[in-house]
Design a protein around this motif. Structure first.
Motif, mmCIF file in Angstrom:
data_model
loop_
_atom_site.group_PDB
_atom_site.id
_atom_site.type_symbol
_atom_site.label_atom_id
_atom_site.label_comp_id
_atom_site.label_asym_id
_atom_site.label_seq_id
_atom_site.Cartn_x
_atom_site.Cartn_y
_atom_site.Cartn_z
ATOM 1 N N CYS A 76 -4.836 -5.476 5.373
ATOM 2 C CA CYS A 76 -4.336 -6.389 4.330
ATOM 3 C C CYS A 76 -5.477 -7.075 3.597
ATOM 4 O O CYS A 76 -5.474 -7.148 2.360
ATOM 5 C CB CYS A 76 -3.401 -7.429 4.948
ATOM 6 N N SER A 77 -6.457 -7.563 4.330
ATOM 7 C CA SER A 77 -7.549 -8.289 3.672
ATOM 8 C C SER A 77 -8.370 -7.376 2.785
ATOM 9 O O SER A 77 -8.739 -7.749 1.657
ATOM 10 C CB SER A 77 -8.444 -8.960 4.725
ATOM 11 N N LEU A 109 -6.259 1.459 5.070
ATOM 12 C CA LEU A 109 -5.435 1.841 6.212
ATOM 13 C C LEU A 109 -6.189 2.823 7.116
ATOM 14 O O LEU A 109 -6.160 2.685 8.349
ATOM 15 C CB LEU A 109 -4.134 2.469 5.729
ATOM 16 N N THR A 110 -6.869 3.790 6.518
ATOM 17 C CA THR A 110 -7.639 4.755 7.310
ATOM 18 C C THR A 110 -8.731 4.059 8.094
ATOM 19 O O THR A 110 -8.934 4.328 9.289
ATOM 20 C CB THR A 110 -8.254 5.828 6.393
ATOM 21 N N ARG A 111 -9.445 3.134 7.452
ATOM 22 C CA ARG A 111 -10.502 2.398 8.141
ATOM 23 C C ARG A 111 -9.922 1.514 9.242
ATOM 24 O O ARG A 111 -10.499 1.398 10.333
ATOM 25 C CB ARG A 111 -11.293 1.525 7.158
ATOM 26 N N ASP A 145 -15.350 4.962 8.138
ATOM 27 C CA ASP A 145 -15.895 5.194 6.797
ATOM 28 C C ASP A 145 -15.918 6.674 6.462
ATOM 29 O O ASP A 145 -15.628 7.075 5.325
ATOM 30 C CB ASP A 145 -17.315 4.623 6.704
ATOM 31 N N VAL A 146 -16.288 7.500 7.438
ATOM 32 C CA VAL A 146 -16.339 8.946 7.209
ATOM 33 C C VAL A 146 -14.943 9.483 6.899
ATOM 34 O O VAL A 146 -14.751 10.260 5.954
ATOM 35 C CB VAL A 146 -16.937 9.668 8.428
ATOM 36 N N LEU A 147 -13.954 9.066 7.679
ATOM 37 C CA LEU A 147 -12.583 9.544 7.468
ATOM 38 C C LEU A 147 -12.005 9.035 6.149
ATOM 39 O O LEU A 147 -11.252 9.749 5.477
ATOM 40 C CB LEU A 147 -11.694 9.100 8.627
ATOM 41 N N ALA A 148 -12.336 7.804 5.771
ATOM 42 C CA ALA A 148 -11.774 7.218 4.545
ATOM 43 C C ALA A 148 -12.591 7.559 3.313
ATOM 44 O O ALA A 148 -12.126 7.345 2.192
ATOM 45 C CB ALA A 148 -11.691 5.694 4.697
ATOM 46 N N GLY A 149 -13.804 8.071 3.503
ATOM 47 C CA GLY A 149 -14.666 8.346 2.355
ATOM 48 C C GLY A 149 -15.194 7.077 1.729
ATOM 49 O O GLY A 149 -15.201 6.933 0.503
#
Length: 248
Positions: A76-77, A109-111, A145-149
């Motif tokens: 959310c933040s 959300l991914t992060r 970070d890797v998964l979310a790009g």
């Protein structure tokens, strides 16, 4: 520093956030998360006790609290503030996409899920996985970070002069709404001179002259200056927008 290629094919260098500053932001967020967890549990126990609920409802309260604190808070933040939790804001950090653009809910959300399950808590050995992966990454990226790009960068460090041709990613949305036609050539020249001399000015002079230029530029464009950003970021965004429109 790391070089990013924006969606407009502009090469942009940004200062990367490394483990010390990210650890400080994480610890501050952790304190806030613990306070949030305590508040949710306290209020939940009062409500369930007053309702004479059975033990199953207390188990539900525990699950809801864990999900809200470990996933809901960062997601959310970072979604609302476009890449800044309260801890990151305090340390001058921001999460951006791999092309230096602002993140959205999907990235946050991914992060958040990766942080809860891999980087920090369930499989992360209290942050050991995040530290190891950050050390092994040239851009200091953890698994999330890797998964979310995404990449975490500093927003308070001075940007190098070549980067001034492009708007800082955290001001790109604001810059696209500008119409800098009202900015005179003399004022634009003063902005360029200020940015080129930035490294030779004392911090008070940087703030005083930069603030005066930002007020003059925004007054000419009849818009409110964005708050919470150093003057050279705002002036760089205006100049980048002016140059972009002049090429069309």
């Amino acid at each position: 520093m790391a070089e990013f290629t924006t969606g407009e094919a502009v090469a942009l260098e940004l200062p990367l956030a490394r483990i010390p500053s990210r650890a400080g932001a994480f610890l501050l967020d952790l304190v806030l998360q613990l306070f949030l967890a305590f508040s949710l549990v306290y209020v939940g126990i009062l409500v369930l006790s007053a309702a004479d609920a059975d033990s199953a409802w207390f188990a539900v309260l525990g699950v809801v609290t864990i999900v809200t604190v470990l996933v809901g808070y960062p997601v959310c933040s970072e979604t609302v503030s476009r890449g800044r939790s309260l801890g990151k804001a305090a340390f001058g950090l921001r999460v951006v996409r791999a092309d230096a653009g602002p993140i959205d809910f999907r990235h946050a959300l991914t992060r958040g899920l990766a942080g809860a399950m891999v980087d920090f808590w369930m499989l992360g050995a209290f942050g050991a996985v995040a530290v190891i992966t950050s050390l092994c990454s040239a851009q200091g990226r953890r698994v999330g970070d890797v998964l979310a790009g995404t990449v975490v960068v500093h927003t308070r460090q001075a940007m190098p002069r070549p980067a001034l041709a492009a708007a800082p990613p955290w001001l790109s949305g604001w810059a696209t709404q500008l119409d800098p036609a009202a900015v005179s050539d003399e004022l634009a020249a003063a902005m360029r001179q200020y940015l080129s001399r930035l490294g030779t000015l004392t911090p008070p002079a940087q703030h005083h002259l930069g603030t005066a230029l930002v007020e003059a530029v925004c007054r000419a464009m009849r818009c409110a200056p964005p708050t919470g950003y150093p003057p050279y970021h705002v002036l760089g965004a205006v100049l980048a927008r002016r140059q972009q429109l002049s090429r069309h």
